[in-house]
Motif scaffolding. Structure first.
Motif, PDB file in Angstrom:
ATOM      1  N   UNK A 336       0.829  -1.205   0.000  1.00 29.02           N
ATOM      2  CA  UNK A 336       0.000   0.000   0.000  1.00 29.02           C
ATOM      3  C   UNK A 336       0.864   1.256   0.000  1.00 29.02           C
ATOM      4  N   UNK A 337       1.846   1.296   0.875  1.00 24.80           N
ATOM      5  CA  UNK A 337       2.661   2.512   0.998  1.00 24.80           C
ATOM      6  C   UNK A 337       3.736   2.603  -0.072  1.00 24.80           C
ATOM      7  N   UNK A 338       4.081   1.467  -0.662  1.00 18.16           N
ATOM      8  CA  UNK A 338       5.053   1.428  -1.751  1.00 18.16           C
ATOM      9  C   UNK A 338       6.371   2.096  -1.332  1.00 18.16           C
ATOM     10  N   UNK A 339       6.903   2.979  -2.160  1.00 24.41           N
ATOM     11  CA  UNK A 339       8.206   3.575  -1.860  1.00 24.41           C
ATOM     12  C   UNK A 339       8.196   4.360  -0.561  1.00 24.41           C
ATOM     13  N   UNK A 340       7.053   4.950  -0.198  1.00 26.56           N
ATOM     14  CA  UNK A 340       6.980   5.728   1.037  1.00 26.56           C
ATOM     15  C   UNK A 340       7.247   4.868   2.265  1.00 26.56           C
ATOM     16  N   UNK A 341       6.910   3.591   2.183  1.00 29.07           N
ATOM     17  CA  UNK A 341       7.117   2.707   3.318  1.00 29.07           C
ATOM     18  C   UNK A 341       8.566   2.350   3.578  1.00 29.07           C
ATOM     19  N   UNK A 342       9.444   2.668   2.635  1.00 26.80           N
ATOM     20  CA  UNK A 342      10.855   2.324   2.776  1.00 26.80           C
ATOM     21  C   UNK A 342      11.626   3.341   3.599  1.00 26.80           C
ATOM     22  N   UNK A 343      11.040   4.494   3.865  1.00 25.02           N
ATOM     23  CA  UNK A 343      11.749   5.561   4.555  1.00 25.02           C
ATOM     24  C   UNK A 343      11.477   5.520   6.055  1.00 25.02           C
ATOM     25  N   UNK A 344      12.487   5.912   6.817  1.00 29.51           N
ATOM     26  CA  UNK A 344      12.410   5.801   8.266  1.00 29.51           C
ATOM     27  C   UNK A 344      11.609   6.917   8.933  1.00 29.51           C
ATOM     28  N   UNK A 345      11.102   7.874   8.136  1.00 27.48           N
ATOM     29  CA  UNK A 345      10.255   8.891   8.750  1.00 27.48           C
ATOM     30  C   UNK A 345       8.845   8.351   9.012  1.00 27.48           C
ATOM     31  N   UNK A 346       8.560   7.156   8.514  1.00 28.11           N
ATOM     32  CA  UNK A 346       7.325   6.458   8.832  1.00 28.11           C
ATOM     33  C   UNK A 346       7.705   5.136   9.515  1.00 28.11           C
ATOM     34  N   UNK A 347       6.832   4.569  10.349  1.00 25.47           N
ATOM     35  CA  UNK A 347       7.227   3.403  11.145  1.00 25.47           C
ATOM     36  C   UNK A 347       7.128   2.063  10.439  1.00 25.47           C
ATOM     37  N   UNK A 348       6.617   2.027   9.207  1.00 27.44           N
ATOM     38  CA  UNK A 348       6.290   0.731   8.622  1.00 27.44           C
ATOM     39  C   UNK A 348       7.501  -0.164   8.430  1.00 27.44           C
ATOM     40  N   UNK A 349       8.623   0.404   7.967  1.00 26.14           N
ATOM     41  CA  UNK A 349       9.791  -0.452   7.757  1.00 26.14           C
ATOM     42  C   UNK A 349      10.277  -1.046   9.080  1.00 26.14           C
ATOM     43  N   UNK A 350      10.143  -0.298  10.180  1.00 29.38           N
ATOM     44  CA  UNK A 350      10.481  -0.846  11.508  1.00 29.38           C
ATOM     45  C   UNK A 350       9.527  -1.972  11.892  1.00 29.38           C
ATOM     46  N   UNK A 351       8.245  -1.784  11.661  1.00 34.19           N
ATOM     47  CA  UNK A 351       7.262  -2.800  12.019  1.00 34.19           C
ATOM     48  C   UNK A 351       7.480  -4.081  11.221  1.00 34.19           C
ATOM     49  N   UNK A 352       7.844  -3.944   9.960  1.00 33.52           N
ATOM     50  CA  UNK A 352       8.135  -5.120   9.133  1.00 33.52           C
ATOM     51  C   UNK A 352       9.332  -5.875   9.695  1.00 33.52           C
ATOM     52  N   UNK A 353      10.391  -5.149  10.024  1.00 40.63           N
ATOM     53  CA  UNK A 353      11.587  -5.800  10.564  1.00 40.63           C
ATOM     54  C   UNK A 353      11.298  -6.455  11.913  1.00 40.63           C
ATOM     55  N   UNK A 354      10.558  -5.757  12.753  1.00 39.96           N
ATOM     56  CA  UNK A 354      10.252  -6.302  14.080  1.00 39.96           C
ATOM     57  C   UNK A 354       9.408  -7.564  13.986  1.00 39.96           C
ATOM     58  N   UNK A 355       8.472  -7.592  13.037  1.00 42.55           N
ATOM     59  CA  UNK A 355       7.584  -8.757  12.912  1.00 42.55           C
ATOM     60  C   UNK A 355       8.377 -10.026  12.636  1.00 42.55           C
TER      61      UNK A 355
END
Length: 399
Positions: A336-355
């Motif tokens: 859903x977030x596409x390229x935006x999800x790859x940046x650390x100013x949003x939490x999604x990449x952290x949540x993916x790694x933590x999962x």
């Protein structure tokens, strides 16, 4: 949904933990992500709230609130920081061994310290060469008069670098009855910590290696009798590890949904919110559905555990369901977030790694499915939840 399991005390506990997590934990997450260092100060601050004592009887200063309350505590912390949710769940593993196998004297000494947060416990089972194969461990404990002398290595130990006392399972004799459990204080001569490595996710969580080089401990630090170590390891994993990690995955999963709904509301496409697109709305619905199913599995298993019911299968199912669905939802959120999800100013990449960090501990998904198949085929070897059943908890006490 799932409110049937929850009392007003549970809901008040959730509000208390959530408020703490948002005011005390959330501001520290960016720093933990930047430097990856073990977060000792925050771990002790969380412990000081009394939440490590969720399953400790009030007679020893604990909350006496049970596994469902413990699930809510871990879930709400993990919703803000998977690392701190993992810290609490790992501490609970250390609590379990004393509750179920400690002598009355050991309970009087250790449980109040765990309950008030002044000492953090761990459990140390996994080794470099044997991994999750408990009976393959080689760390030895040799009896020498009124002492035992421990030698060997333990890896992937939750709270390794913040723990004050480690619950160590070591080999005292050959075979399945040759394992014994011990309490080893962190400052014992002969016990050292390997340098803490960088990990994919859970930045701030201590997940390291203990090295025992002729580490001498008194006989009074033995948990139970010689030969009880296998039961200590298995029961801690089944009755605490699986539901605890379920709770961490559940908190991460809730954070994924929170992030996706926020992103798709804020981000505009064609003059409308992103979620106005049907394919986006379907993906959000899938995440919501997975989360609802995961929470039901988690709360149901914890409630059965509190009731003293046979629930090993439910605990396995809760773990595999929550971990797999959280990872699936993390991927959908990334799409859903596409390229935006790859940046650390949003939490999604952290949540993916933590999962992904919740996948292996207390048994991978293959292990859970293998054990569930044994239950279905009548090949299981008994219920740990039945062997170590406790009385239902009193109403939740808040700290």
């Amino acid at each position: 949904m799932s409110d049937w399991y929850l009392t007003p005390q549970h809901e008040q506990l959730r509000r208390t933990v959530r408020a703490f997590a948002e005011t005390e934990v959330a501001p520290r997450v960016p720093k933990m992500e930047r430097n990856g260092d073990v977060e000792c100060e925050l771990a002790l601050l969380i412990a000081a709230q009394g939440w490590i004592g969720a399953t400790i009887d009030t007679a020893y200063g604990g909350m006496g609130a049970g596994h469902l309350a413990k699930t809510i505590i871990i879930e709400e912390l993990a919703r803000v920081s998977g690392a701190m949710g993992a810290m609490v769940q790992a501490s609970q593993l250390g609590v379990a061994k004393v509750i179920h196998f400690g002598s009355e004297q050991q309970k009087q000494i250790w449980l109040p310290r765990f309950a008030n947060g002044s000492w953090l416990p761990t459990i140390a089972v996994t080794e470099p060469d044997s991994g999750s194969h408990v009976l393959g461990m080689e760390t030895s404990a040799r009896r020498d008069g009124d002492s035992y002398v421990l030698s060997g290595r333990k890896i992937y130990i939750g709270n390794s670098h913040v723990g004050h006392v480690h619950g160590v399972v070591a080999r005292t004799a050959p075979g399945s009855k040759g394992l014994t459990a011990f309490l080893v204080e962190a400052d014992r001569p002969g016990l050292s910590l390997a340098p803490h490595g960088q990990t994919l996710g859970l930045h701030g969580f201590s997940f390291g290696e203990l090295v025992f080089d002729n580490c001498r401990i008194p006989v009074g630090n033995r948990l139970g009798e010689e030969g009880d170590g296998r039961d200590v390891a298995y029961s801690s994993s089944v009755l605490y590890g699986r539901p605890n990690l379920t709770a961490v995955a559940l908190g991460i999963h809730q954070a994924i949904l929170d992030e996706v709904t926020r992103f798709t509301t804020e981000r505009q496409r064609y003059g409308k919110p992103l979620h106005d697109l049907q394919n986006i709305k379907i993906k959000v619905g899938q995440i919501k559905s997975r989360l609802m199913t995961s929470r039901l599995a988690a709360y149901h298993a914890a409630q059965l555990l509190d009731a003293g019911a046979d629930c090993d299968a439910e605990l396995m199912n809760a773990k595999v369901t929550n971990v797999e669905m959280a990872i699936d939802s993390a991927r959908a959120a990334m799409e859903i977030e596409a390229a935006a999800g790859l940046f650390t100013d949003r939490p999604l990449e952290r949540l993916l790694r933590d999962a992904f960090h919740i996948f292996a501990p207390a048994g991978t998904s293959d292990i859970q499915l293998l054990r569930l198949a044994e239950v279905a085929l009548g090949l299981d070897k008994g219920q740990w939840s039945k062997r170590l059943a406790t009385a239902p908890p009193a109403p939740v006490a808040l700290h």
